[in-house]
Enzyme design. Structure first.
Site, PDB file in Angstrom:
ATOM      1  N   THR A 126       2.893   2.782  -3.297  1.00 34.57           N
ATOM      2  CA  THR A 126       4.376   3.954  -3.089  1.00 34.57           C
ATOM      3  C   THR A 126       3.780   5.261  -3.612  1.00 34.57           C
ATOM      4  O   THR A 126       2.972   6.071  -4.182  1.00 34.57           O
ATOM      5  CB  THR A 126       5.039   4.063  -4.505  1.00 34.57           C
ATOM      6  OG1 THR A 126       5.891   4.981  -4.916  1.00 34.57           O
ATOM      7  CG2 THR A 126       4.652   3.977  -5.809  1.00 34.57           C
ATOM      8  N   TYR A 154       4.584   5.080 -14.095  1.00 37.50           N
ATOM      9  CA  TYR A 154       5.500   4.398 -13.287  1.00 37.50           C
ATOM     10  C   TYR A 154       4.002   4.580 -11.945  1.00 37.50           C
ATOM     11  O   TYR A 154       3.244   3.947 -11.926  1.00 37.50           O
ATOM     12  CB  TYR A 154       6.812   4.226 -12.592  1.00 37.50           C
ATOM     13  CG  TYR A 154       7.037   3.697 -10.892  1.00 37.50           C
ATOM     14  CD1 TYR A 154       6.708   2.656 -10.634  1.00 37.50           C
ATOM     15  CD2 TYR A 154       6.845   4.715 -10.444  1.00 37.50           C
ATOM     16  CE1 TYR A 154       7.044   2.023  -9.969  1.00 37.50           C
ATOM     17  CE2 TYR A 154       6.769   4.332  -8.541  1.00 37.50           C
ATOM     18  CZ  TYR A 154       7.164   2.919  -8.729  1.00 37.50           C
ATOM     19  OH  TYR A 154       7.084   1.950  -7.486  1.00 37.50           O
ATOM     20  N   LYS A 158       1.151   2.169 -11.012  1.00 34.61           N
ATOM     21  CA  LYS A 158       0.834   1.934  -9.492  1.00 34.61           C
ATOM     22  C   LYS A 158      -0.311   2.329  -8.644  1.00 34.61           C
ATOM     23  O   LYS A 158      -0.868   1.330  -7.845  1.00 34.61           O
ATOM     24  CB  LYS A 158       2.305   2.644  -8.298  1.00 34.61           C
ATOM     25  CG  LYS A 158       3.425   1.740  -8.755  1.00 34.61           C
ATOM     26  CD  LYS A 158       3.145   1.023  -7.686  1.00 34.61           C
ATOM     27  CE  LYS A 158       4.968  -0.012  -7.752  1.00 34.61           C
ATOM     28  NZ  LYS A 158       4.799  -0.689  -7.879  1.00 34.61           N
TER      29      LYS A 158
HETATM   30  P1  NAP Z   1      13.875  -3.244  -7.805  1.00 37.71           P
HETATM   31  O1  NAP Z   1      15.141  -3.603  -6.028  1.00 37.71           O
HETATM   32  O2  NAP Z   1      13.975  -2.377  -8.502  1.00 37.71           O
HETATM   33  O3  NAP Z   1      13.122  -4.606  -7.280  1.00 37.71           O
HETATM   34  C1  NAP Z   1      12.031  -4.912  -8.377  1.00 37.71           C
HETATM   35  C2  NAP Z   1      11.721  -6.152  -8.901  1.00 37.71           C
HETATM   36  O4  NAP Z   1      10.965  -6.544  -9.818  1.00 37.71           O
HETATM   37  C3  NAP Z   1      12.913  -7.612  -9.167  1.00 37.71           C
HETATM   38  O5  NAP Z   1      13.532  -8.070  -8.440  1.00 37.71           O
HETATM   39  C4  NAP Z   1      12.515  -7.554 -10.969  1.00 37.71           C
HETATM   40  O6  NAP Z   1      13.701  -8.472 -11.052  1.00 37.71           O
HETATM   41  C5  NAP Z   1      11.064  -7.733 -10.289  1.00 37.71           C
HETATM   42  N1  NAP Z   1      10.790  -8.072 -11.420  1.00 37.71           N
HETATM   43  C6  NAP Z   1      10.574  -6.646 -12.426  1.00 37.71           C
HETATM   44  N2  NAP Z   1       9.446  -6.740 -13.638  1.00 37.71           N
HETATM   45  C7  NAP Z   1       8.568  -8.765 -13.349  1.00 37.71           C
HETATM   46  C8  NAP Z   1       8.513  -8.908 -13.971  1.00 37.71           C
HETATM   47  N3  NAP Z   1       7.901  -8.759 -15.182  1.00 37.71           N
HETATM   48  N4  NAP Z   1       8.060  -9.877 -13.190  1.00 37.71           N
HETATM   49  C9  NAP Z   1       8.238 -10.697 -12.013  1.00 37.71           C
HETATM   50  N5  NAP Z   1       9.235 -10.263 -11.505  1.00 37.71           N
HETATM   51  C10 NAP Z   1       9.622  -8.662 -12.141  1.00 37.71           C
HETATM   52  O7  NAP Z   1      13.038  -2.860  -6.533  1.00 37.71           O
HETATM   53  P2  NAP Z   1      12.382  -2.201  -5.269  1.00 37.71           P
HETATM   54  O8  NAP Z   1      13.105  -1.593  -4.545  1.00 37.71           O
HETATM   55  O9  NAP Z   1      13.190  -3.477  -4.110  1.00 37.71           O
HETATM   56  O10 NAP Z   1      10.724  -2.251  -4.503  1.00 37.71           O
HETATM   57  C11 NAP Z   1      10.323  -2.869  -4.118  1.00 37.71           C
HETATM   58  C12 NAP Z   1       8.314  -2.924  -5.087  1.00 37.71           C
HETATM   59  O11 NAP Z   1       8.236  -1.818  -3.897  1.00 37.71           O
HETATM   60  C13 NAP Z   1       8.293  -2.292  -6.460  1.00 37.71           C
HETATM   61  O12 NAP Z   1       7.669  -2.923  -6.672  1.00 37.71           O
HETATM   62  C14 NAP Z   1       8.698  -1.262  -6.405  1.00 37.71           C
HETATM   63  O13 NAP Z   1       8.270  -0.209  -7.319  1.00 37.71           O
HETATM   64  C15 NAP Z   1       8.016  -0.646  -4.504  1.00 37.71           C
HETATM   65  N6  NAP Z   1       8.463   0.877  -4.088  1.00 37.71           N
HETATM   66  C16 NAP Z   1       9.838   0.894  -3.526  1.00 37.71           C
HETATM   67  C17 NAP Z   1      10.495   1.958  -2.774  1.00 37.71           C
HETATM   68  C18 NAP Z   1      11.546   2.028  -2.756  1.00 37.71           C
HETATM   69  O14 NAP Z   1      11.621   2.829  -2.059  1.00 37.71           O
HETATM   70  N7  NAP Z   1      12.331   1.778  -2.630  1.00 37.71           N
HETATM   71  C19 NAP Z   1       9.354   2.440  -2.800  1.00 37.71           C
HETATM   72  C20 NAP Z   1       8.268   3.067  -2.803  1.00 37.71           C
HETATM   73  C21 NAP Z   1       7.621   1.091  -3.680  1.00 37.71           C
HETATM   74  P3  NAP Z   1      14.499  -8.736 -12.146  1.00 37.71           P
HETATM   75  O15 NAP Z   1      15.908  -9.487 -11.412  1.00 37.71           O
HETATM   76  O16 NAP Z   1      14.236 -10.255 -13.428  1.00 37.71           O
HETATM   77  O17 NAP Z   1      14.467  -7.401 -12.757  1.00 37.71           O
HETATM   78  N1  GDD Z   2      17.660   7.678 -10.751  1.00 38.07           N
HETATM   79  C1  GDD Z   2      18.180   9.443 -10.158  1.00 38.07           C
HETATM   80  N2  GDD Z   2      19.301   9.291 -11.375  1.00 38.07           N
HETATM   81  N3  GDD Z   2      17.203  10.301 -10.119  1.00 38.07           N
HETATM   82  C2  GDD Z   2      17.846  11.769 -10.211  1.00 38.07           C
HETATM   83  C3  GDD Z   2      19.248  11.959 -10.924  1.00 38.07           C
HETATM   84  C4  GDD Z   2      20.066  10.663 -11.540  1.00 38.07           C
HETATM   85  O1  GDD Z   2      21.007  10.927 -11.861  1.00 38.07           O
HETATM   86  N4  GDD Z   2      20.013  13.000 -10.598  1.00 38.07           N
HETATM   87  C5  GDD Z   2      18.886  13.829  -9.661  1.00 38.07           C
HETATM   88  N5  GDD Z   2      17.811  12.608  -9.387  1.00 38.07           N
HETATM   89  C6  GDD Z   2      16.767  13.343  -8.815  1.00 38.07           C
HETATM   90  C7  GDD Z   2      15.134  12.500  -9.278  1.00 38.07           C
HETATM   91  O2  GDD Z   2      15.215  13.223 -10.566  1.00 38.07           O
HETATM   92  C8  GDD Z   2      14.440  12.094  -8.327  1.00 38.07           C
HETATM   93  O3  GDD Z   2      13.823  13.449  -7.982  1.00 38.07           O
HETATM   94  C9  GDD Z   2      15.427  12.065  -7.535  1.00 38.07           C
HETATM   95  O4  GDD Z   2      16.247  12.096  -7.950  1.00 38.07           O
HETATM   96  C10 GDD Z   2      15.074  10.254  -6.671  1.00 38.07           C
HETATM   97  O5  GDD Z   2      14.891   9.516  -7.840  1.00 38.07           O
HETATM   98  P1  GDD Z   2      15.333   7.615  -7.594  1.00 38.07           P
HETATM   99  O6  GDD Z   2      16.452   7.782  -6.467  1.00 38.07           O
HETATM  100  O7  GDD Z   2      14.581   7.329  -9.085  1.00 38.07           O
HETATM  101  O8  GDD Z   2      13.828   7.368  -6.968  1.00 38.07           O
HETATM  102  P2  GDD Z   2      12.389   8.309  -7.171  1.00 38.07           P
HETATM  103  O9  GDD Z   2      11.951   9.138  -6.166  1.00 38.07           O
HETATM  104  O10 GDD Z   2      11.723   8.343  -8.443  1.00 38.07           O
HETATM  105  O11 GDD Z   2      11.389   6.669  -7.574  1.00 38.07           O
HETATM  106  C11 GDD Z   2      11.788   6.338  -5.911  1.00 38.07           C
HETATM  107  O12 GDD Z   2      10.790   5.866  -4.804  1.00 38.07           O
HETATM  108  C12 GDD Z   2       9.368   5.624  -5.190  1.00 38.07           C
HETATM  109  C13 GDD Z   2       8.497   6.147  -3.302  1.00 38.07           C
HETATM  110  O13 GDD Z   2       8.532   7.588  -3.828  1.00 38.07           O
HETATM  111  C14 GDD Z   2      11.428   4.695  -6.487  1.00 38.07           C
HETATM  112  O14 GDD Z   2      11.876   3.103  -5.446  1.00 38.07           O
HETATM  113  C15 GDD Z   2      10.206   3.953  -6.914  1.00 38.07           C
HETATM  114  O15 GDD Z   2       9.956   2.576  -7.463  1.00 38.07           O
HETATM  115  C16 GDD Z   2       9.361   4.350  -5.508  1.00 38.07           C
HETATM  116  O16 GDD Z   2       8.435   4.078  -5.759  1.00 38.07           O
END
Ligand code: NAP
Ligand code: GDD
Length: 331
Positions: A126, A154, A158
């Protein structure tokens, strides 16, 4: 013969999109589901009946060995994690166990089952590993060689997952790749993340179901893309002859205020400020102020490029939530 994939995190946003993509390519898909009564099981069973669910947990190495032995995957995509940055400050030890050590548990399961040569591995790294600080940010955005400086439990977890994946690649010759993905969103995004929290609140405000939204810090900037585009990049990484690490990003960065501006415009509101209240409960002990990625390597080597732009993403999310919230009776 069709390939077999094992996806952890099948119930999450990316798990959904990746399963859809692999199904369109004819894969035999197994999804890891955890817990005795995971409420999301039924959603996967209804929406993606082609996914075969297998019980396992990232913190339980024996369950991962069982999953690999049973399914014999050609490709493993490790998408499972405690993925909410704010939550990771509240539960840092669990985050380390799942998001960090969980990666080692899978890699060990690959090794102990003798699957090093038959299974390719994708690790969901990430942009949070970069931390958004001035001193380590190259002018064109973070690329694969930029310095890491994680700012949350986190991000630190990672980073362990990232390096242990590289270590197993170098030590045991596993075809293991890390996708360093910048934020990717969409209608499947969890409501706890800021983009979906906003798109959903905007829809509810339009329909008279709520009158304001409470947010934390509005200044941070993110490189926001569409999740459906990013899973294509994951798949392409595992189709390369050699494993490697790739940044997937749009190369643009926008603030939360920019997101609010466009989202409220979708419902005809030009000034969003009266509808937004700041609540310190959503602030983090340490913040990542700005993320901007440089996807040049992925574009050149993988032939990957994002299709949906920022305004298209906001529109897609608000329109989806307007439809969704209209269908749900007034609450
Ligand atoms: P998400 O919607 O939060 O999904 C996380 C998944 O992890 C869920 O299916 C959850 O299952 C599972 N999980 C949590 N704890 C577990 C455990 N102990 N054993 C097995 N499964 C478990 O995340 P996402 O947005 O799809 O992201 C997918 C991956 O990419 C994550 O690793 C995230 O950190 C990474 N990532 C995401 C972003 C982004 O912007 N979305 C960017 C960079 C990296 P349950 O339903 O059981 O909770
Ligand atoms: N969640 C959340 N809720 N974020 C907020 C809020 C709120 O009410 N208000 C402001 N923020 C700000 C957070 O402080 C952060 O700066 C930004 O919005 C984005 O927050 P998130 O949407 O929670 O995403 P993230 O950037 O912290 O993390 C996501 O992206 C990562 C990749 O850069 C997650 O998907 C991570 O799993 C992923 O790795």
């Amino acid at each position: 013969m069709s390939k077999t994939a094992l996806i952890t995190g099948i119930t999450g946003q990316d798990g959904y999109h990746l399963a859809e993509l692999l199904n369109s390519k004819g894969y035999d898909i197994h999804g890891v589901i955890r817990g005795q009564q995971n409420p999301k099981r039924i959603r996967v069973e209804r929406e993606q009946p082609y996914v075969k669910l297998i019980e396992a947990d990232l913190t339980d190495p024996s369950s991962l060995i069982r999953a690999i032995t049973t399914t014999k995957p050609d490709e493993i995509y490790n998408l499972a994690a405690i993925s909410h940055v704010g939550y990771s400050f509240k539960d840092p030890i669990l985050t380390a166990e799942v998001t960090g050590k969980g990666v080692l548990n899978i890699l060990e399961a690959i090794r102990l089952t003798g699957s090093e040569k038959s299974t390719r591995f994708y690790q969901a790294s990430t942009s949070e590993m970069f931390g958004g600080l001035d001193y380590n940010r190259p002018g064109k955005g973070y690329d694969e060689n930029a310095l890491f400086h994680p700012r949350s439990p986190y991000g630190v977890a990672k980073l362990y997952g990232h390096w242990i994946t590289k270590n197993y690649r170098e030590s045991y010759g596993i075809h293991a790749s890390c996708g360093i993905l910048f934020n990717h969103e969409g209608p499947r995004r969890g409501l706890e993340f800021v983009t979906r929290k906003i798109s959903n609140a905007v829809a509810r405000i339009h329909l008279g179901k709520q009158n304001h939204i409470e947010l934390g810090n509005l200044d941070p900037k993110r490189d926001w893309g569409y999740a459906g585009d990013y899973v294509e990049g994951m798949w392409r990484m595992l189709q390369q002859d050699k494993p490697g690490d790739y940044v997937l990003a749009t190369g643009e960065t926008h603030s939360i205020q920019d997101f609010l501006e466009l989202a409220f415009k979708e419902i005809g509101i030009a000034d969003w400020k009266p509808y937004v209240k700041q609540n310190p409960a959503f602030m983090r002990p340490a913040e990542v102020d700005i993320l901007l990625g440089n996807p040049e390597k992925a574009e050149k080597v993988l032939g990957w490029k994002r299709k949906v732009d920022f305004s298209g993403l906001v529109k897609m999310m608000v329109q989806h939530d307007l439809e969704l919230e209209s269908e749900i009776s007034l609450t």
